[in-house]
Design an enzyme around this catalytic site. Sequence first.
Site, PDB file in Angstrom:
ATOM      1  N   ASN A  12      24.891  41.874  40.421  1.00 16.54           N
ATOM      2  CA  ASN A  12      24.155  40.901  39.613  1.00 16.54           C
ATOM      3  C   ASN A  12      23.124  40.254  40.527  1.00 16.54           C
ATOM      4  OD1 ASN A  12      23.240  38.795  38.071  1.00 16.54           O
ATOM      5  ND2 ASN A  12      25.205  37.713  37.944  1.00 16.54           N
ATOM      6  N   TRP A  13      21.879  40.641  40.351  1.00 14.62           N
ATOM      7  CA  TRP A  13      20.829  40.162  41.268  1.00 14.62           C
ATOM      8  C   TRP A  13      20.391  38.740  40.915  1.00 14.62           C
ATOM      9  CZ3 TRP A  13      17.085  45.017  41.848  1.00 14.62           C
ATOM     10  CH2 TRP A  13      17.825  46.089  42.345  1.00 14.62           C
ATOM     11  N   LYS A  14      20.861  38.226  39.793  1.00 10.91           N
ATOM     12  CA  LYS A  14      20.508  36.866  39.351  1.00 10.91           C
ATOM     13  C   LYS A  14      18.987  36.681  39.383  1.00 10.91           C
ATOM     14  CE  LYS A  14      25.093  35.359  40.699  1.00 10.91           C
ATOM     15  NZ  LYS A  14      25.977  34.328  41.218  1.00 10.91           N
ATOM     16  N   HIS A  98      27.901  34.616  31.743  1.00  6.95           N
ATOM     17  CA  HIS A  98      28.097  34.290  33.154  1.00  6.95           C
ATOM     18  C   HIS A  98      28.299  32.779  33.278  1.00  6.95           C
ATOM     19  CE1 HIS A  98      27.367  33.733  37.409  1.00  6.95           C
ATOM     20  NE2 HIS A  98      27.644  35.011  37.559  1.00  6.95           N
ATOM     21  N   GLU A 100      27.132  30.710  35.205  1.00  2.69           N
ATOM     22  CA  GLU A 100      25.882  29.946  35.384  1.00  2.69           C
ATOM     23  C   GLU A 100      25.217  29.679  34.039  1.00  2.69           C
ATOM     24  OE1 GLU A 100      24.353  32.643  38.310  1.00  2.69           O
ATOM     25  OE2 GLU A 100      25.864  31.916  39.719  1.00  2.69           O
ATOM     26  N   GLU A 170      35.552  35.875  36.958  1.00  2.00           N
ATOM     27  CA  GLU A 170      34.794  35.235  38.034  1.00  2.00           C
ATOM     28  C   GLU A 170      35.213  33.763  38.133  1.00  2.00           C
ATOM     29  OE1 GLU A 170      30.941  37.604  38.970  1.00  2.00           O
ATOM     30  OE2 GLU A 170      30.469  35.945  37.636  1.00  2.00           O
ATOM     31  N   GLY A 176      29.471  32.320  45.029  1.00  2.37           N
ATOM     32  CA  GLY A 176      28.467  31.841  45.978  1.00  2.37           C
ATOM     33  C   GLY A 176      28.990  30.852  47.006  1.00  2.37           C
ATOM     34  N   SER A 216      32.139  35.943  45.604  1.00  6.38           N
ATOM     35  CA  SER A 216      32.109  36.142  47.064  1.00  6.38           C
ATOM     36  C   SER A 216      32.704  37.492  47.494  1.00  6.38           C
ATOM     37  CB  SER A 216      32.802  34.988  47.788  1.00  6.38           C
ATOM     38  OG  SER A 216      32.117  33.774  47.542  1.00  6.38           O
TER      39      SER A 216
HETATM   40  P1  13P Z   1      28.612  35.900  44.600  1.00  9.49           P
HETATM   41  O1  13P Z   1      29.049  37.307  44.918  1.00  9.49           O
HETATM   42  O2  13P Z   1      27.321  35.517  45.265  1.00  9.49           O
HETATM   43  O3  13P Z   1      29.723  34.913  44.867  1.00  9.49           O
HETATM   44  O4  13P Z   1      28.309  35.840  43.035  1.00  9.49           O
HETATM   45  C1  13P Z   1      29.249  36.337  42.149  1.00  9.49           C
HETATM   46  C2  13P Z   1      28.648  36.386  40.795  1.00  9.49           C
HETATM   47  O5  13P Z   1      28.384  35.359  40.188  1.00  9.49           O
HETATM   48  C3  13P Z   1      28.360  37.701  40.214  1.00  9.49           C
HETATM   49  O6  13P Z   1      28.047  37.613  38.880  1.00  9.49           O
END
Ligand code: 13P
Length: 254
Positions: A12-14, A98, A100, A170, A176, A216
């Site tokens: 997931n490149w966000k 997600h 977020e 998640e 993160g 992570s």
């Molecule tokens: P990280 O791997 O940066 O913790 O992010 C996980 C994530 O939100 C994947 O969708």
Amino acid sequence: MNKPRKLIIAGNWKMNKTVAEALALASSLKLDLANVKEVDIVVCPPFTALESVSKATLDSNIKLGAQNLSEHHFGAFTGEICAGMLKEFSVRYVILGHSERRQYQKESDALIAKKAATAHAASLKPIVCVGETLAEREANQMEQVLETQVRGSLAGLTKEQMVETVVAYEPVWAIGTGKTASTEQAQAAHAFIRGVLGQLFDEATARKVRIQYGGSVKPANANELMSQPDVDGALVGGAALESRSFADIVKNSV
Ligand code: 13P
């Protein structure tokens, strides 16, 4: 790794990567992962890079995913992207719900369920994210939160659609932060989610659903997490932004 379900590892490149950067990353992954057949590999760039990444990964084992879609099919929804637009770029997966988006866009389980139905109507496979916050875990509410999210976000799907849906566990406190769930914590949550799927659909359906872990994930911890019986892959954020680390996560899992 000998697993009952094919592993699915998605990046997931966000909100990262210009088109040029996305192209460089996708091209590098294509070369590096060309021989991997045992794992479903998915990259989810931002919308603006879908077209170029789609072209760059044509005829490769890398599948394309998006990070969101509208629950509507077309019309006056300024700023939204619909399933048909994603299909133009051969997108096959779409991340939904997600944490977020649950947090910043206030997406509800009911909205995510509508989006999941919209995705299936367009033959896109949803990757539906669920996970508890630290406060919820510390208040011993993890199971209740996961059950509510799983039931609410997958409401209305048929068994056939559920089998084509990926669930991503998640834990919000692991995203993160560098704090990964322990293998025991991940396995317990995944087994719990599978149990809820069993009640919601049936045991046979629940056994077929792939449940990814996210939060992570790095080359150093990915393998141990994915070797747990109910962990069927990873949804990778930060470590997916760099070719070497994402490729290592995939290659180590084979
Ligand atoms: P990280 O791997 O940066 O913790 O992010 C996980 C994530 O939100 C994947 O969708």
